[in-house]
Design an enzyme around this catalytic site. Structure first.
Site, PDB file in Angstrom:
ATOM      1  N   ASP A   1       9.704   1.437  -4.384  1.00  0.00           N
ATOM      2  CA  ASP A   1       9.105   2.008  -3.180  1.00  0.00           C
ATOM      3  C   ASP A   1       9.943   1.600  -1.967  1.00  0.00           C
ATOM      4  O   ASP A   1      10.371   0.451  -1.871  1.00  0.00           O
ATOM      5  CB  ASP A   1       7.672   1.488  -3.027  1.00  0.00           C
ATOM      6  CG  ASP A   1       6.718   2.564  -2.553  1.00  0.00           C
ATOM      7  OD1 ASP A   1       6.997   3.166  -1.500  1.00  0.00           O
ATOM      8  OD2 ASP A   1       5.695   2.806  -3.216  1.00  0.00           O
TER       9      ASP A   1
ATOM     10  N   ASP B   1       0.808  -8.716 -11.843  1.00  0.00           N
ATOM     11  CA  ASP B   1       2.118  -9.290 -11.526  1.00  0.00           C
ATOM     12  C   ASP B   1       3.207  -8.684 -12.411  1.00  0.00           C
ATOM     13  O   ASP B   1       2.927  -7.902 -13.320  1.00  0.00           O
ATOM     14  CB  ASP B   1       2.072 -10.818 -11.649  1.00  0.00           C
ATOM     15  CG  ASP B   1       1.429 -11.266 -12.958  1.00  0.00           C
ATOM     16  OD1 ASP B   1       1.762 -10.685 -14.006  1.00  0.00           O
ATOM     17  OD2 ASP B   1       0.580 -12.187 -12.929  1.00  0.00           O
TER      18      ASP B   1
ATOM     19  N   GLU C   1       7.712  10.929   0.357  1.00  0.00           N
ATOM     20  CA  GLU C   1       6.294  11.190   0.616  1.00  0.00           C
ATOM     21  C   GLU C   1       6.206  11.828   1.995  1.00  0.00           C
ATOM     22  O   GLU C   1       6.645  11.237   2.979  1.00  0.00           O
ATOM     23  CB  GLU C   1       5.497   9.887   0.582  1.00  0.00           C
ATOM     24  CG  GLU C   1       4.002  10.138   0.656  1.00  0.00           C
ATOM     25  CD  GLU C   1       3.192   8.981   1.207  1.00  0.00           C
ATOM     26  OE1 GLU C   1       2.003   8.898   0.888  1.00  0.00           O
ATOM     27  OE2 GLU C   1       3.733   8.164   1.984  1.00  0.00           O
TER      28      GLU C   1
ATOM     29  N   HIS D   1      -2.145   5.906  -5.742  1.00  0.00           N
ATOM     30  CA  HIS D   1      -2.947   4.763  -5.282  1.00  0.00           C
ATOM     31  C   HIS D   1      -3.730   5.067  -4.007  1.00  0.00           C
ATOM     32  O   HIS D   1      -4.492   4.225  -3.545  1.00  0.00           O
ATOM     33  CB  HIS D   1      -2.015   3.565  -5.058  1.00  0.00           C
ATOM     34  CG  HIS D   1      -1.018   3.838  -3.989  1.00  0.00           C
ATOM     35  ND1 HIS D   1       0.021   4.737  -4.145  1.00  0.00           N
ATOM     36  CD2 HIS D   1      -0.900   3.371  -2.715  1.00  0.00           C
ATOM     37  CE1 HIS D   1       0.721   4.792  -3.033  1.00  0.00           C
ATOM     38  NE2 HIS D   1       0.189   3.978  -2.150  1.00  0.00           N
ATOM     39  N   ASP D   2      -3.521   6.231  -3.413  1.00  0.00           N
ATOM     40  CA  ASP D   2      -4.240   6.621  -2.197  1.00  0.00           C
ATOM     41  C   ASP D   2      -5.329   7.660  -2.463  1.00  0.00           C
ATOM     42  O   ASP D   2      -6.057   8.046  -1.544  1.00  0.00           O
ATOM     43  CB  ASP D   2      -3.266   7.230  -1.174  1.00  0.00           C
ATOM     44  CG  ASP D   2      -2.233   6.239  -0.681  1.00  0.00           C
ATOM     45  OD1 ASP D   2      -2.538   5.043  -0.616  1.00  0.00           O
ATOM     46  OD2 ASP D   2      -1.113   6.675  -0.355  1.00  0.00           O
TER      47      ASP D   2
ATOM     48  N   ASN E   1      -1.139 -14.320 -15.224  1.00  0.00           N
ATOM     49  CA  ASN E   1      -1.325 -15.767 -15.009  1.00  0.00           C
ATOM     50  C   ASN E   1      -2.724 -16.151 -14.528  1.00  0.00           C
ATOM     51  O   ASN E   1      -2.942 -17.278 -14.084  1.00  0.00           O
ATOM     52  CB  ASN E   1      -0.258 -16.300 -14.029  1.00  0.00           C
ATOM     53  CG  ASN E   1      -0.391 -15.645 -12.662  1.00  0.00           C
ATOM     54  OD1 ASN E   1      -1.277 -14.813 -12.439  1.00  0.00           O
ATOM     55  ND2 ASN E   1       0.484 -16.009 -11.741  1.00  0.00           N
TER      56      ASN E   1
ATOM     57  N   ASP F   1       8.129   6.080   1.363  1.00  0.00           N
ATOM     58  CA  ASP F   1       6.828   6.095   2.014  1.00  0.00           C
ATOM     59  C   ASP F   1       6.860   6.855   3.346  1.00  0.00           C
ATOM     60  O   ASP F   1       7.720   6.564   4.196  1.00  0.00           O
ATOM     61  CB  ASP F   1       6.424   4.635   2.267  1.00  0.00           C
ATOM     62  CG  ASP F   1       4.979   4.464   2.647  1.00  0.00           C
ATOM     63  OD1 ASP F   1       4.116   4.652   1.788  1.00  0.00           O
ATOM     64  OD2 ASP F   1       4.713   4.135   3.833  1.00  0.00           O
TER      65      ASP F   1
ATOM     66  N   ASP G   1      -2.578  -8.685 -15.001  1.00  0.00           N
ATOM     67  CA  ASP G   1      -2.396 -10.041 -14.490  1.00  0.00           C
ATOM     68  C   ASP G   1      -2.043 -10.976 -15.645  1.00  0.00           C
ATOM     69  O   ASP G   1      -2.830 -11.144 -16.571  1.00  0.00           O
ATOM     70  CB  ASP G   1      -3.702 -10.478 -13.809  1.00  0.00           C
ATOM     71  CG  ASP G   1      -3.661 -11.931 -13.385  1.00  0.00           C
ATOM     72  OD1 ASP G   1      -2.551 -12.483 -13.257  1.00  0.00           O
ATOM     73  OD2 ASP G   1      -4.750 -12.514 -13.187  1.00  0.00           O
TER      74      ASP G   1
ATOM     75  N   ASP H   1      -4.535 -15.368 -11.937  1.00  0.00           N
ATOM     76  CA  ASP H   1      -4.920 -15.534 -10.530  1.00  0.00           C
ATOM     77  C   ASP H   1      -5.684 -14.317  -9.992  1.00  0.00           C
ATOM     78  O   ASP H   1      -5.988 -14.241  -8.806  1.00  0.00           O
ATOM     79  CB  ASP H   1      -3.687 -15.841  -9.654  1.00  0.00           C
ATOM     80  CG  ASP H   1      -2.709 -14.665  -9.593  1.00  0.00           C
ATOM     81  OD1 ASP H   1      -2.949 -13.649 -10.268  1.00  0.00           O
ATOM     82  OD2 ASP H   1      -1.695 -14.771  -8.869  1.00  0.00           O
TER      83      ASP H   1
HETATM   84  C1  NOJ Z   1       1.503   5.851   2.328  1.00  0.00           C
HETATM   85  C2  NOJ Z   1       1.165   4.904   1.219  1.00  0.00           C
HETATM   86  O1  NOJ Z   1       1.065   5.610   0.020  1.00  0.00           O
HETATM   87  C3  NOJ Z   1      -0.115   4.218   1.621  1.00  0.00           C
HETATM   88  O2  NOJ Z   1      -0.670   3.459   0.572  1.00  0.00           O
HETATM   89  C4  NOJ Z   1       0.151   3.371   2.833  1.00  0.00           C
HETATM   90  O3  NOJ Z   1      -1.051   2.835   3.295  1.00  0.00           O
HETATM   91  C5  NOJ Z   1       0.793   4.191   3.955  1.00  0.00           C
HETATM   92  N1  NOJ Z   1       1.797   5.087   3.511  1.00  0.00           N
HETATM   93  C6  NOJ Z   1       1.417   3.264   4.966  1.00  0.00           C
HETATM   94  O4  NOJ Z   1       2.526   2.628   4.396  1.00  0.00           O
END
Ligand code: NOJ
Length: 558
Positions: A98, A29, A256, A329-330, A23, A199, A21, A25
């Protein structure tokens, strides 16, 4: 198979909200990313995959896009983004954006129009159906709990949302919609990007008629498989997208694809098929899920994990192309999931990196993985932000499950494990922000952070740096074939790779106890060298070895 830059590359994933980050907040970013590009260059990565930075109401942190051609205010401006791209390219780093086009946000102008009336020109951009006997059109479940259909009073119909209610699915049967998507993709390519990560892109073709899915074992989450994963027109759509867009640019694409098999992956990635370059498969991420799905947590079975990854290594060799990942990130942090994140954190993080980066495919490093960041345990559900986690918590509570039991599953599987802010230094909030972070920082930031990793020549960071460098130096890592050794051993992860008379032997111990490993006689160790190891003292090249807890070694014979 042909040589391609994306086969020799290592990718680094940035989840912008949690990266840096600039700035104050509390939200990462784009200028914050620019500040850290020298760091990425030092690590040596070739490509950045940037999770969505487009305009979004953030129901699912940017995976619900309301304008595909705008940058989210919280992240900066288009000028910042252009500056970031130029700064990346200056450093020899490519940018993969993405692409989230299985669904948009319900606040996207298309959907705002679409829901107005049945004869609106945008109606058919989404999937609308009448109810069946006053109920949802079919029994499909959303990945984020509950039905995949939402009723809309205005036109007395339901729309499909495989994810949250604010993520209506786009209707790929509609050629005008497809052309809009291709046009938007060209917009970004014309700006100079180097590719897309797509995605859940194998969800875009749904089975005609949208029939009910079987729901075996009373499982809540309908497996869907044939209903919207790898649907009947998926190859046609991806090929069309390739012809309309990707064929015109020197780019890389990764789809994905939950529920994909190696056989299907060959169809998606095979040379001459002209669909995508590689897929993210999920089989190896599901080993610690029971029959009830993701939240039905079972112990990680190493034999099963090896079986799956071997199937992919062998199956795609010469026929398609693998992506290699432990984290994104999942997913929870791999050192907590499969390693030992306390006593052996550094050693086990290096061992896991070794197993992955010595395989064939394009490796992905998720922010923080390169310093061995771990899962987090926040005290209460109020401290969590992820919609999947929050919806699941609510649903399980309604079903009567105890708070403690649910929290335990969140500690193991919750997506916020990956989303706690990047730990840059030992100052307040790990140096991520001077303000209040949108999601709390993992309290272990004072010891696990970038500054201390960079000061320590034995850190996980420098080990990743070496792995990236080796991939550039040794063709065998990119091109070699794969044979598993000790497939049934519950703690050893050992394999051999061969290419043009060269051999690599990878030996790793995935446990807290020492384990013996004997390199089979058929493999010559003559003139071998220790290419890599994760112990303080270098081992020697030996046929009979005792691997210490979490030890990894790589021998190289040429
Ligand atoms: C897969 C993404 O990696 C995930 O973070 C997202 O919640 C779902 N697709 C829906 O877009």
């Amino acid at each position: 198979m042909s040589k391609q830059w994306w086969k020799q590359s290592v990718v680094y994933q940035i989840y912008p909200r949690s990266f840096n980050d600039s700035n104050g907040d509390g939200i990462g970013d784009i200028p914050g990313i620019i500040e850290k590009l020298d760091y990425l260059q030092k690590l040596g990565v070739d490509v950045v995959w940037l999770s969505p930075v487009y305009e979004s109401p953030n129901d699912d942190n940017g995976y619900d896009i309301s304008d595909y051609r705008k940058i989210m205010d919280e992240f900066g401006t288009m000028e910042d983004w252009e500056n970031m791209l130029a700064e990346m390219h200056k450093r020899g780093i490519k940018l993969v954006m993405d692409l989230v086009v299985n669904h948009s946000s319900d606040e996207h102008a298309w959907f705002v129009e679409s829901r107005k009336s049945k004869d609106n020109p945008y109606r058919d951009y989404y999937i609308w159906r009448e109810g069946k006997d006053g109920k949802e059109p079919n029994n499909w479940e959303s990945a984020f709990s509950g039905s995949a259909w939402k009723y809309d009073e205005q036109t007395d119909e339901y729309f499909l949302h495989l994810f949250s209610q604010k993520q209506p699915d786009l209707n790929w049967e509609n050629p005008t919609l497809r052309e809009e998507v291709y046009d938007m993709m060209r917009f970004w390519f014309e700006k100079g990007i180097d590719g897309f990560r797509m995605d859940v892109v194998n969800f875009i073709s749904k089975v005609p008629g949208l029939p009910d899915a079987p729901n075996p074992n009373g499982r809540k989450y309908a497996p869907g498989g044939d209903y919207y994963m790898n649907g009947p027109r998926i190859h046609e759509f991806l090929h069309e997208m390739h012809q309309e867009v990707m064929a015109k640019y020197d780019c890389m694409t990764v789809g994905e694809m939950p529920g994909v098999t190696p056989e299907e992956a060959i169809l998606y990635t095979g040379e001459g098929r002209d669909e995508v370059n590689m897929v993210f498969q999920f089989e190896h991420m599901d080993v610690d899920s029971g029959p009830g799905g993701k939240w039905d947590v079972i112990p990680m079975d190493l034999v099963k994990l090896k079986e799956i990854l071997t199937k992919w290594q062998v199956g795609l060799h010469g026929k398609g192309w693998n992506s290699l990942y432990w984290n994104n990130h999942d997913q929870p942090r791999i050192v907590s999931r499969l390693g030992n994140d306390s006593e052996y954190r550094v050693r086990s993080a290096k061992m896991l990196a070794t197993i992955l980066h010595m395989m064939q495919g394009t490796p992905y490093i998720y922010q923080g993985e390169e310093i061995g960041m771990t899962n987090v345990r926040f005290d209460s559900i109020e401290e969590y932000e992820d919609i999947e986690t929050l919806n699941m918590f609510k649903e399980k509570r309604e079903e009567g499950k105890s708070v403690e039991a649910i929290m335990e599953t969140i500690y193991v599987k919750g997506r916020d494990n990956a989303r706690t802010p990047m730990q840059w230094d030992a100052t307040e909030n790990g140096g991520f922000t001077s303000g209040k972070p949108w999601l709390k920082v993992n309290p272990n930031f004072s010891s696990i952070n970038v500054v201390s990793a960079l000061e320590d020549p034995n850190s996980v960071f420098y080990y990743y740096q070496t792995l990236i460098k080796l991939r550039k130096e040794l063709e065998i890592i990119v091109e070699g074939d794969f044979e598993i050794l000790e497939a049934d051993h519950p703690s050893l992860y050992t394999y051999v790779r061969r290419f043009n008379g060269e051999t690599l032997v990878v030996a790793a111990n995935v446990s807290n106890e020492a384990n013996e490993f004997v390199v089979p006689e058929a493999i010559s160790l003559e003139n071998g060298e220790v290419l890599l190891h994760n112990m303080e003292d270098a081992p020697s090249v030996e046929r009979n070895m005792t691997l210490a807890p979490w030890e990894a070694r790589v021998y190289y014979m040429k």
